[in-house]
Every structure is written in structure tokens, then in C-alpha cells.
Design an enzyme around this catalytic site. Structure first.
Site, PDB file in Angstrom:
ATOM      1  N   LYS A 150       0.817  -1.213   0.000  1.00 29.22           N
ATOM      2  CA  LYS A 150       0.000   0.000   0.000  1.00 29.22           C
ATOM      3  C   LYS A 150       0.856   1.271   0.000  1.00 29.22           C
ATOM      4  O   LYS A 150       2.063   1.213   0.271  1.00 29.22           O
ATOM      5  CB  LYS A 150      -0.966  -0.029   1.194  1.00 29.22           C
ATOM      6  CG  LYS A 150      -1.949  -1.215   1.133  1.00 29.22           C
ATOM      7  CD  LYS A 150      -2.965  -1.099   0.014  1.00 29.22           C
ATOM      8  CE  LYS A 150      -3.672  -2.356  -0.419  1.00 29.22           C
ATOM      9  NZ  LYS A 150      -4.360  -3.171   0.545  1.00 29.22           N
TER      10      LYS A 150
HETATM   11  C1  PLP Z   1      -5.387  -4.181   1.005  1.00 32.14           C
HETATM   12  C2  PLP Z   1      -6.863  -4.014   1.140  1.00 32.14           C
HETATM   13  C3  PLP Z   1      -7.566  -4.406   2.289  1.00 32.14           C
HETATM   14  C4  PLP Z   1      -6.970  -5.240   3.374  1.00 32.14           C
HETATM   15  O1  PLP Z   1      -5.850  -4.780   3.944  1.00 32.14           O
HETATM   16  P1  PLP Z   1      -5.006  -5.664   4.971  1.00 32.14           P
HETATM   17  O2  PLP Z   1      -4.219  -4.650   5.717  1.00 32.14           O
HETATM   18  O3  PLP Z   1      -4.185  -6.589   4.132  1.00 32.14           O
HETATM   19  O4  PLP Z   1      -5.942  -6.411   5.851  1.00 32.14           O
HETATM   20  C5  PLP Z   1      -8.906  -4.116   2.380  1.00 32.14           C
HETATM   21  N1  PLP Z   1      -9.556  -3.491   1.385  1.00 32.14           N
HETATM   22  C6  PLP Z   1      -8.945  -3.140   0.250  1.00 32.14           C
HETATM   23  C7  PLP Z   1      -9.732  -2.432  -0.808  1.00 32.14           C
HETATM   24  C8  PLP Z   1      -7.587  -3.411   0.075  1.00 32.14           C
HETATM   25  O5  PLP Z   1      -6.984  -3.083  -1.077  1.00 32.14           O
END
Ligand code: PLP
Length: 374
Positions: A189
Site C-alpha cells: 500500500k
Molecule cells: C489491502 C486491502 C484491504 C486489506 O488490507 P489488509 O491490511 O491486508 O488487511 C482491504 N480493502 C482493500 C480495498 C484493500 O486493497
């Protein structure tokens, strides 16, 4: 092009680590114990809330956990219906199932690839309790329209801004507009703590409720050590992770501008290509978490991934519609979702990607379509 074959694989994304992250994490591991064991967590929450322009922020171990806590804190219960876009990462919907609520998958718009508000309206039933919206790949949901529908039908709105950090609607940060917003700091991210998440809200009750649920149901008002009046959960972020988060949030503007710069290179290199990239709708700022190409005509996606892999480039398929996965009921009436996913791919984007990498990636894409497909 030959040089690239000898060099390292171009990864889809990775965090940007500078001396700042290393210094804060070193400080946390040396000194962040005993009376200081929550200092970086408190600071990260405060600075994140400021970045978002939200009143409260609660750090978590993942965004999946943040969604679970936020849905419960917003009052979603077993048997409730929760409206959700058919195009998103699986983590958006899993916590709905943990609670025993029922996800209702709604089609997306062909321009933003985000949930279609008119179809949200049409999907509302007496059992509907909440709407989860997702700013997919950095693109923005029409929040004005969604908030208006939610108000009219007394529904709560959870903004999944895991992919929308730094995106804005009329100057307001994605994630700060709904009743609560959630973020992910997974290594893929825009800002990362390795693993991690955050809930933001302006509602003191939602914040307090999420905090209690994240501490095994321990209510500080009860004031009796180890006495719990209800059971809860534990999705906490560690002080070490929060130290990295403090460095990343300080650098958020820089990290987001680089995402936008990398995206502009793709725009330039693919300007005559028969396809579309992430849109930036008027009045919004797209933080372009993941540059995504939707090709005009259907093509063999698996073959393209293979070809890119052979040429040392990591790419990803556009999300499959949730309702096409085996654990859900198929909903082919979500025609936009079923159409665009099959023509879409995600392209590499991270802080250290070079313009020459993007030129190379786009050459390989063009070559594939000339030789094999279109
Ligand atoms: C990455 C992501 C998540 C989950 O994130 P984690 O930290 O891996 O639990 C949830 N929603 C969206 C849209 C994502 O891209």
C-alpha cells in the site's frame, strides 16, 4: 531492452524506506518499552487523524481487522444486509461474513470502476444496514451521492480507503467522509508498516466502541482490572510498526506525489494505446495507488501475464468480481464488473520505479498486443 533482461525483476510495488523509517524503528526497539511502549502508536494515530482531517484514529494490525471492528462499532449485526461493490479486494467483504451479515454485491460504474450509486439505491431492502464503498486503485467513489442515499434511508457508510490514501474529493481526504473510514498499511500500500491498518471517524461513540472491542471488550469506565463485561477482539498494532508508520505519514505527501508522477509516465507512454487508465473525475485528486489499464478489446490476460513475467515484469489481474468467486452466488447481472475485470491489468508503481522502467514496461505491453493479440 536487452539490459532489462539481465537486471532485477520489476516488482508491482514495494514500500519506500529511508533513514527516517530506520531511525524511528531503531528508537522504538531500543527505547520504546515500559512507560514508552505506546508512544509511537499514540503519535501515529494523532498524526494520521490530522492527515485525514478526522477527529479520531485507531491503529490496528490490518485493514481486515479495522473493517471488522468498524462494522461492529457502526452497529452491523448478524442478519443485516451490507451493500458492497462487486469489484474490490476480498478483505472488504470477509468481515461482513465474520459478523454473520449478508453482503449484497452491487455493480460498479464503467468510468470510475467504483460502486454505482443508482444501483446502491435499487439494492436497498428493509434489512439493509450499511454501505461499504471502496476507492478502488485510488479512484474515487461519488461520496456526495452515497451519503445522500445513506441519509435518506438511515444507513451507515464505511469507506474502505485502503487503496485511496491521499486521494481527495473537493479537498477532503478519501476515508474521512463516511461514518468511518479504514486504511491498510500492508507492504503493497501507499504507506506501509509491513502489516497494519487504521480506522478514522468523527463519531466519538464509534471510536470508543471500536477501541473497547479491540481490547477484548475491556471498558475503561468499569475500572476493575481484568474484569470484562463482554467479549471482544484484538487487532492491535505494535509500537515497532507504529514507529515505521510515523515516518511514512510524515512522508505521505511525497509518497503520493511520486505515485502521481509514475502514473503520468504511463499516461505519456500509453497515450495512443487502445485502452483506458485510472480516471481522475472533475473535483477529485486521484492518488493512483495502482496504475490500471483496461484494454478496449477482450484479450488473453493469462498470456499477457506470462509474457510480462518472461520479460521480468510483475503485473496483476484486475480484481475478479466478488460474486464470481466460488463461495458466493454468481451475479452476472453486474455486467460492468464482469466486463471490465476481464480486460484489466495492474501495472507496477512504487517510489523507486524509474521513468526508463515505465518506458520498458509499456514497450513490452505494446509488443504483446502487436505479436499475439490485437
Ligand atoms: C489491502 C486491502 C484491504 C486489506 O488490507 P489488509 O491490511 O491486508 O488487511 C482491504 N480493502 C482493500 C480495498 C484493500 O486493497
Amino acid at each position: 531492452m536487452e539490459n532489462q533482461l539481465l537486471s532485477e525483476k520489476i516488482v508491482i510495488t514495494k514500500p519506500s524506506i529511508t533513514d527516517l523509517e530506520i531511525d524511528y524503528v531503531n528508537d522504538a526497539i531500543r527505547n520504546g518499552w515500559g512507560p514508552k511502549c505506546y508512544d509511537y502508536i499514540n503519535r501515529f494515530e494523532k498524526e494520521f487523524a490530522e492527515y485525514e482531517g478526522s477527529s479520531y484514529a485507531l491503529a490496528t494490525s490490518s485493514c481486515t481487522g479495522a473493517i471488522h471492528l468498524a462494522l461492529m462499532a457502526l452497529g452491523v449485526k448478524a442478519g443485516d444486509e451490507v451493500i458492497i461493490p462487486d469489484i474490490t479486494w476480498i478483505a472488504s467483504v470477509e468481515p461482513v461474513l465474520y459478523i454473520g451479515a449478508k453482503p449484497v454485491m452491487v455493480d460498479v460504474l464503467p468510468d470510475t470502476w467504483c460502486i454505482d450509486p443508482a444501483k446502491v439505491q435499487a439494492a436497498i431492502s428493509p434489512k439493509t444496514k450499511a454501505i461499504i464503498v471502496v476507492h478502488v486503485y485510488g479512484n474515487l467513489v461519488d461520496m456526495d451521492y452515497i451519503m445522500e442515499i445513506a441519509k435518506k434511508h438511515s444507513l451507515v457508510v464505511l469507506e474502505d480507503a485502503a487503496e485511496g490514501l491521499g486521494s481527495e474529493i473537493n479537498g477532503q481526504k478519501a476515508g474521512s467522509i463516511g461514518d468511518a473510514g479504514v486504511f491498510s498499511f500492508h507492504g503493497t500500500k501507499t504507506i506501509s508498516t509491513g502489516e497494519g491498518g487504521m480506522i478514522v471517524t468523527n463519531n466519538a461513540d464509534v471510536y470508543q466502541r471500536a477501541k473497547i472491542l479491540n481490547d477484548h471488550g475491556r471498558d475503561p469506565k468499569i475500572g476493575k482490572t481484568f474484569w470484562m463485561a463482554e467479549y471482544g477482539y484484538k487487532y492491535k498494532m505494535s509500537n515497532l510498526q507504529a514507529a515505521m508508520g510515523c515516518a511514512q505519514i510524515e512522508r505521505a505527501d511525497d509518497l503520493v506525489s511520486r505515485k502521481r508522477e509514475v502514473f503520468s509516465w504511463y499516461q505519456e507512454e500509453l497515450r495512443n494505446f487502445p485502452g483506458i487508465l485510472n480516471p481522475q473525475i472533475e473535483g477529485t485528486k486521484n492518488s493512483y495507488w495502482m496504475p490500471t489499464l483496461i484494454v478496449d478489446k477482450p484479450f488473453d490476460r493469462e498470456n499477457l501475464f506470462l509474457f510480462m513475467k518472461e520479460n521480468n515484469i510483475d503485473s496483476r489481474p484486475f480484481f475478479y468480481p466478488l460474486s464470481s468467486l466460488p463461495m458466493f452466488e454468481r451475479k452476472s447481472t453486474n455486467v460492468v464488473a464482469y466486463d471490465i475485470h476481464a480486460r484489466g491489468i495492474n501495472l507496477p508503481s512504487h517510489h523507486d520505479l524509474k521513468r526508463s522502467d515505465v518506458i520498458y514496461i509499456c514497450q513490452i505491453i505494446r509488443k504483446f498486443f502487436q505479436e499475439f493479440s490485437l
